[in-house]
Design a protein around this motif. Structure first.
Motif, PDB file in Angstrom:
ATOM      1  N   ARG A  76      -1.094   0.336  14.125  1.00 11.37           N
ATOM      2  CA  ARG A  76      -1.089   1.492  13.215  1.00 11.37           C
ATOM      3  C   ARG A  76       0.147   1.511  12.328  1.00 11.37           C
ATOM      4  O   ARG A  76       0.763   2.547  12.089  1.00 11.37           O
ATOM      5  CB  ARG A  76      -1.232   2.792  13.986  1.00 11.37           C
ATOM      6  N   MET A  77       0.484   0.332  11.827  1.00 10.45           N
ATOM      7  CA  MET A  77       1.613   0.212  10.910  1.00 10.45           C
ATOM      8  C   MET A  77       1.166   0.690   9.531  1.00 10.45           C
ATOM      9  O   MET A  77       0.025   0.473   9.137  1.00 10.45           O
ATOM     10  CB  MET A  77       2.083  -1.249  10.855  1.00 10.45           C
ATOM     11  N   LYS A  78       2.065   1.314   8.819  1.00  8.90           N
ATOM     12  CA  LYS A  78       1.762   1.798   7.471  1.00  8.90           C
ATOM     13  C   LYS A  78       1.852   0.643   6.476  1.00  8.90           C
ATOM     14  O   LYS A  78       2.622  -0.293   6.667  1.00  8.90           O
ATOM     15  CB  LYS A  78       2.712   2.915   7.085  1.00  8.90           C
ATOM     16  N   PHE A  79       1.074   0.754   5.417  1.00  7.50           N
ATOM     17  CA  PHE A  79       1.105  -0.203   4.314  1.00  7.50           C
ATOM     18  C   PHE A  79       0.864  -1.644   4.773  1.00  7.50           C
ATOM     19  O   PHE A  79       1.507  -2.572   4.286  1.00  7.50           O
ATOM     20  CB  PHE A  79       2.420  -0.107   3.540  1.00  7.50           C
ATOM     21  N   VAL A  80      -0.057  -1.837   5.698  1.00  6.50           N
ATOM     22  CA  VAL A  80      -0.272  -3.157   6.298  1.00  6.50           C
ATOM     23  C   VAL A  80      -0.749  -4.192   5.265  1.00  6.50           C
ATOM     24  O   VAL A  80      -0.454  -5.372   5.405  1.00  6.50           O
ATOM     25  CB  VAL A  80      -1.233  -3.054   7.509  1.00  6.50           C
TER      26      VAL A  80
END
Length: 146
Positions: A76-80
């Protein structure tokens, strides 16, 4: 504390990758460069050694791009999607260590709230990547570069 140190090592490697690749890009595309990007591409397939390195980087880059998206979504990392885009537009030697640094910090997230990408995510990325590879090889071949 261990994960922060490892993230710092990844960031230092990423900055080294950025500096080393772009110092060469700027030297190649500097004021003396007459052939531009087409000449750059011809250089990557100029002989079997150059093709070997270019294809090696191409396959590793696509593999890393697929993995970064899947792993980034799982964590659930942002801007993957930014990491593969940076890899293909700036340098894989910068984007992959940057992703690893951010991932290392994301590993501190408890596993019970991690996202889980579906099978279709990996298959879709794999099919799109395979299709892109075929188009690239056909385009390079049609341009007479190999």
């Amino acid at each position: 504390m261990q994960s922060r140190r490892l993230a710092l090592v990844y960031l230092v490697l990423g900055l080294a990758g950025l500096a080393l690749t772009w110092s060469q890009n700027l030297a190649y595309f500097g004021p003396a460069a007459a052939g531009g990007f087409a000449d750059f591409l011809r250089g990557t397939v100029a002989n079997p050694g150059a093709r070997s390195i270019a294809f090696d980087i191409l396959i590793v880059g696509w593999t890393a791009s697929i993995w970064m998206v899947i792993e980034g979504r799982r964590r659930r990392m942002k801007f993957v999607w930014l990491y593969p885009v940076l890899g293909w537009t700036v340098a894989m030697a910068f984007a992959v260590p940057l992703f690893l640094a951010v991932r290392e910090l994301a590993l501190r997230t408890p596993p019970e709230i991690e996202g889980r990408p579906g099978l279709i995510d990996g298959l879709g990325l794999g099919l799109v990547s395979a299709f892109a590879l075929v188009l690239l090889v056909l385009g390079v071949r049609a341009a007479g570069l190999i």
